[in-house]
Motif scaffolding. Sequence first.
Motif, short mmCIF file in Angstrom:
data_model
loop_
_atom_site.label_atom_id
_atom_site.label_comp_id
_atom_site.label_asym_id
_atom_site.label_seq_id
_atom_site.Cartn_x
_atom_site.Cartn_y
_atom_site.Cartn_z
N GLU A 11 10.59 31.33 22.31
CA GLU A 11 11.97 31.10 22.89
C GLU A 11 13.10 30.79 21.33
O GLU A 11 12.37 29.97 20.60
CB GLU A 11 12.10 29.79 23.70
N ASP A 55 10.59 34.35 26.45
CA ASP A 55 12.10 34.77 26.46
C ASP A 55 12.18 36.42 26.35
O ASP A 55 11.51 36.66 25.58
CB ASP A 55 12.71 34.03 25.44
N MET A 57 15.12 38.04 25.61
CA MET A 57 16.13 38.30 24.34
C MET A 57 15.69 37.63 23.19
O MET A 57 16.11 36.34 22.92
CB MET A 57 17.33 38.24 24.41
N LYS A 107 17.45 32.46 33.78
CA LYS A 107 18.41 31.34 33.24
C LYS A 107 19.76 31.32 33.95
O LYS A 107 20.32 32.23 34.15
CB LYS A 107 18.63 31.35 31.62
CA CA Z 1 16.82 34.28 23.55
#
Ligand code: CA
Length: 240
Positions: A11, A55, A57, A107
Amino acid sequence: MRQQPGVLIVEDEPAIAELIAVNLRHNGFRPIWAMDSTSAQCELDAVLPDVILLDWMLPGESGLTLAKRWRSNPRTKAVPIIMLTARGDEIDRVAGLDAGADDYIAKPFSTKELLARVRAVLRRRAPEQVGGTVAIAGLSLDASTYRVTFMDQMLKLGPTEFKLLHYFMNHAERVHSRSQLLDKVWGDHVFIEERTVDVHVKRLREALGATAGQMIETVRGAGYRLTAHVTPVTRPQVNA
Ligand code: CA
């Protein structure tokens, strides 16, 4: 000491990574944080975690690319992956699961939900890590309290011997090769020699004592097994 499941958090946002890490630590996990694909790969090359929180991205390679790569690599393919992402729509969800993720959390998520999902993938992938009691022929192991007894007498086992016994008891009567045991009990045997298994089996037998120790059988040329039917030293040949 009970072995805590390792969770690799990949992350790039420190605030989110920290929030996840704190919650995991408070709930008996061992979090490791990697902020990009390069450091994540370094962590994986060193030690395999029990679960990866990935994560979507990330700077550099995306979580999707990493998930695909780790799934196609024999060393990492069995490690459960939970994708974390702000993208919640269904096409992305499918893409994440197609890439080999075991689960998907959009998220913002609650830490309660995250913990529940981490536990769920661990349960699916490795039932012997999660808890519960297993009992065979007077020998009883409680994974949630880390207790082993034989005929109600408490036994003292080291952490590796405990894991080894747990695996044997969950897969009793089956013969396991040294390499299979390294895979299943140590989780990752890139840097461990097969001789190590013999050392820990010896310690396990000693910890179990003269009677219960006989339940761990050496199967010549094949490996080891735990059996409830201990072979007498001199057995008459029947149906030979
Ligand atoms: Ca990210």
